[in-house]
Design a protein around this motif. Sequence first.
Motif, PDB file in Angstrom:
ATOM      1  N   ILE A  25    -164.648 -11.333  26.380  1.00  0.00           N
ATOM      2  CA  ILE A  25    -164.843  -9.873  26.368  1.00  0.00           C
ATOM      3  C   ILE A  25    -164.534  -9.394  27.783  1.00  0.00           C
ATOM      4  O   ILE A  25    -165.186  -9.824  28.741  1.00  0.00           O
ATOM      5  CB  ILE A  25    -166.292  -9.499  25.990  1.00  0.00           C
ATOM      6  CG1 ILE A  25    -166.639 -10.062  24.605  1.00  0.00           C
ATOM      7  CG2 ILE A  25    -166.477  -7.976  26.024  1.00  0.00           C
ATOM      8  CD1 ILE A  25    -165.780  -9.531  23.462  1.00  0.00           C
ATOM      9  N   SER A  26    -163.503  -8.554  27.921  1.00  0.00           N
ATOM     10  CA  SER A  26    -162.991  -8.236  29.255  1.00  0.00           C
ATOM     11  C   SER A  26    -163.975  -7.401  30.054  1.00  0.00           C
ATOM     12  O   SER A  26    -164.862  -6.742  29.495  1.00  0.00           O
ATOM     13  CB  SER A  26    -161.672  -7.483  29.125  1.00  0.00           C
ATOM     14  OG  SER A  26    -161.904  -6.194  28.573  1.00  0.00           O
ATOM     15  N   PRO A  32    -157.532  -6.299  27.924  1.00  0.00           N
ATOM     16  CA  PRO A  32    -157.902  -6.578  26.534  1.00  0.00           C
ATOM     17  C   PRO A  32    -158.967  -7.663  26.401  1.00  0.00           C
ATOM     18  O   PRO A  32    -159.012  -8.602  27.193  1.00  0.00           O
ATOM     19  CB  PRO A  32    -156.586  -7.057  25.903  1.00  0.00           C
ATOM     20  CG  PRO A  32    -155.793  -7.602  27.041  1.00  0.00           C
ATOM     21  CD  PRO A  32    -156.172  -6.782  28.248  1.00  0.00           C
ATOM     22  N   ASN A  33    -159.807  -7.484  25.385  1.00  0.00           N
ATOM     23  CA  ASN A  33    -160.670  -8.589  24.971  1.00  0.00           C
ATOM     24  C   ASN A  33    -159.764  -9.637  24.332  1.00  0.00           C
ATOM     25  O   ASN A  33    -158.783  -9.287  23.659  1.00  0.00           O
ATOM     26  CB  ASN A  33    -161.670  -8.113  23.905  1.00  0.00           C
ATOM     27  CG  ASN A  33    -162.566  -7.012  24.439  1.00  0.00           C
ATOM     28  OD1 ASN A  33    -162.926  -6.995  25.607  1.00  0.00           O
ATOM     29  ND2 ASN A  33    -162.916  -6.063  23.577  1.00  0.00           N
TER      30      ASN A  33
END
Lengths: 90, 90
Positions: A25-26, A32-33
Amino acid sequence: QEDAQFEVGKAKAKVCMTCHGEDGISTLDPYPNLRGQKMGYLVSSLKDYKARERTSGLAILMQQQADALTDQDIEDISYYFSQLGQDTQP
Amino acid sequence: QEDAQFEVGKAKAKVCMTCHGEDGISTLDPYPNLRGQKMGYLVSSLKDYKARERTSGLAILMQQQADALTDQDIEDISYYFSQLGQDTQP
């Protein structure tokens, strides 16, 4: 043994985690995740950066990252992130 | 009212769901999952397709999709997918 690729990918993904998070999870909105993302998409995206098929703003940062990766690295790292959050995850 | 954007985005995202899935989990390996993806990343990706900053294989298909979208469409559709799977999701 599939878990081996997960562990190898996790080790190779250390540098990715700075922006994309250890759990995929960024840390910031523009990044982006990658958690549970489709492996095929992750592989093609990394190869696009290497081939300069992605060229906008942040792409340049990713081009440098991708340039440092072999095809095997790309497979292992993509496998790692694609497995996160999946029930099959070891 | 935030839910309105979710509903508007959902309506505008009908065509996206064919490949990216109604719940944002894509139907095929080469297509990315969009479920809960960072909104900023979704917006910049769509704009990159419009600006021809993404040019590899499947990108051409996405360029056509993105060309049909206004900036507002891009915001609403990105908001919709970014909210999927989030606890705040209405």
